[in-house]
Design a protein around this motif. Structure first.
Motif, PDB file in Angstrom:
ATOM      1  N   VAL A  37      -8.599  14.934   0.851  1.00  0.00           N
ATOM      2  CA  VAL A  37      -8.188  13.608   0.396  1.00  0.00           C
ATOM      3  C   VAL A  37      -8.844  13.328  -0.957  1.00  0.00           C
ATOM      4  O   VAL A  37      -8.207  12.817  -1.873  1.00  0.00           O
ATOM      5  N   ALA A  71       0.940   4.024  -2.932  1.00  0.00           N
ATOM      6  CA  ALA A  71       0.593   5.418  -2.659  1.00  0.00           C
ATOM      7  C   ALA A  71       1.697   6.351  -3.135  1.00  0.00           C
ATOM      8  O   ALA A  71       1.433   7.404  -3.713  1.00  0.00           O
ATOM      9  N   ARG A 105      -7.487   4.027  -4.526  1.00  0.00           N
ATOM     10  CA  ARG A 105      -6.145   4.087  -3.955  1.00  0.00           C
ATOM     11  C   ARG A 105      -6.183   3.593  -2.516  1.00  0.00           C
ATOM     12  O   ARG A 105      -5.251   2.949  -2.060  1.00  0.00           O
ATOM     13  N   CYS A 106      -7.248   3.909  -1.818  1.00  0.00           N
ATOM     14  CA  CYS A 106      -7.408   3.443  -0.437  1.00  0.00           C
ATOM     15  C   CYS A 106      -8.515   2.400  -0.306  1.00  0.00           C
ATOM     16  O   CYS A 106      -8.386   1.460   0.454  1.00  0.00           O
ATOM     17  N   HIS A 107      -9.602   2.577  -1.029  1.00  0.00           N
ATOM     18  CA  HIS A 107     -10.751   1.667  -0.953  1.00  0.00           C
ATOM     19  C   HIS A 107     -10.633   0.626  -2.058  1.00  0.00           C
ATOM     20  O   HIS A 107     -11.174   0.803  -3.144  1.00  0.00           O
ATOM     21  N   LEU A 120       0.824  -1.192   0.000  1.00  0.00           N
ATOM     22  CA  LEU A 120       0.000   0.000   0.000  1.00  0.00           C
ATOM     23  C   LEU A 120       0.864   1.251   0.000  1.00  0.00           C
ATOM     24  O   LEU A 120       0.620   2.185  -0.759  1.00  0.00           O
ATOM     25  N   LYS A 133     -14.274   8.765   7.922  1.00  0.00           N
ATOM     26  CA  LYS A 133     -13.044   9.485   7.566  1.00  0.00           C
ATOM     27  C   LYS A 133     -12.749  10.599   8.568  1.00  0.00           C
ATOM     28  O   LYS A 133     -11.591  10.915   8.828  1.00  0.00           O
ATOM     29  N   CYS A 166     -10.737   6.800  -5.686  1.00  0.00           N
ATOM     30  CA  CYS A 166     -11.149   6.237  -4.394  1.00  0.00           C
ATOM     31  C   CYS A 166     -10.420   4.924  -4.119  1.00  0.00           C
ATOM     32  O   CYS A 166     -10.122   4.603  -2.966  1.00  0.00           O
ATOM     33  N   CYS A 216      -3.493   6.621   3.901  1.00  0.00           N
ATOM     34  CA  CYS A 216      -4.950   6.618   3.697  1.00  0.00           C
ATOM     35  C   CYS A 216      -5.739   7.232   4.849  1.00  0.00           C
ATOM     36  O   CYS A 216      -6.849   7.704   4.649  1.00  0.00           O
ATOM     37  N   HIS A 217      -5.190   7.229   6.039  1.00  0.00           N
ATOM     38  CA  HIS A 217      -5.950   7.669   7.210  1.00  0.00           C
ATOM     39  C   HIS A 217      -5.737   9.130   7.577  1.00  0.00           C
ATOM     40  O   HIS A 217      -6.332   9.611   8.541  1.00  0.00           O
ATOM     41  N   ALA A 234      -8.698  11.764   7.560  1.00  0.00           N
ATOM     42  CA  ALA A 234      -8.889  11.811   6.105  1.00  0.00           C
ATOM     43  C   ALA A 234     -10.000  12.813   5.824  1.00  0.00           C
ATOM     44  O   ALA A 234     -11.175  12.507   5.955  1.00  0.00           O
ATOM     45  N   ARG A 292      -7.993  -4.353   0.620  1.00  0.00           N
ATOM     46  CA  ARG A 292      -8.319  -3.777   1.933  1.00  0.00           C
ATOM     47  C   ARG A 292      -9.608  -4.391   2.472  1.00  0.00           C
ATOM     48  O   ARG A 292      -9.736  -4.640   3.658  1.00  0.00           O
TER      49      ARG A 292
END
Length: 167
Positions: A117, A16, A146-148, A12, A65, A144, A90-91, A113, A152
């Motif tokens: 973001v 990123a 990239r994190c979701h 991850l 978030k 979206c 991501c957070h 986030a 994950r």
């Protein structure tokens, strides 16, 4: 922490850091993009509140978030510095970017986030009095993801929702 989770966080972080696409012209010619004279930087979600009160209230009240740093703080002692950087990607807001999250102590306004973001750094938009061309308003699902993303969902039993209560 499991080896699988550690590997996931490492992947991850790498994704990123490498996910900033070059403009089409630069990609075609193998050139790096030139930096804008005054690139926009992150200002925090509270800077959005005055003009976008309804969206800010919904984000603050319903979006996970808006409190995403809490899960990082809970797990921080069990993570290596490298794993923690993967969580920050991501957070938090703007981690590793100009004006982005640095630490809970130095940049507490960016610890969750926030709006930027998804919508990008807001300093130019705010400074202009809200020029819509200076902020990202049309979002694509690929941004979206990239994190979701599917991995994950598997690793964290995370069930993504469209808009995730943001607005």
């Amino acid at each position: 922490m499991s080896v699988r989770l550690r590997s996931f966080c490492m992947a991850l972080l790498a994704a990123a850091l490498l996910s900033s696409p070059l403009p089409a012209f630069a990609q075609q010619n193998g050139q790096a993009p030139s930096a804008p004279a005054n690139p926009a930087v992150y200002v925090g979600s509270k800077a959005c509140q005055e003009c976008h009160a309804k969206e800010y209230e919904s984000y603050s009240k319903y979006s996970k978030k808006a409190h995403s740093s809490q899960s990082v703080k809970i797990m921080a002692k069990k993570l290596t510095p490298e794993e923690l950087r993967g969580c920050f990607a991501c957070h938090t807001t703007g981690y590793g970017q100009p004006g982005g999250f640095v630490s809970f102590e130095k940049t507490p306004e960016l610890a969750n986030a926030g709006c930027e973001v998804c919508h990008g750094p807001g300093s130019a938009h705010v400074a202009s009095g809200g020029d819509p061309s200076l902020i990202k308003s049309k979002l694509a699902m690929s941004e979206c993801e990239r994190c979701h993303n599917a991995e994950r969902v598997r690793n964290f039993n995370f069930k993504p929702m469209l808009f995730a209560g943001a607005h």
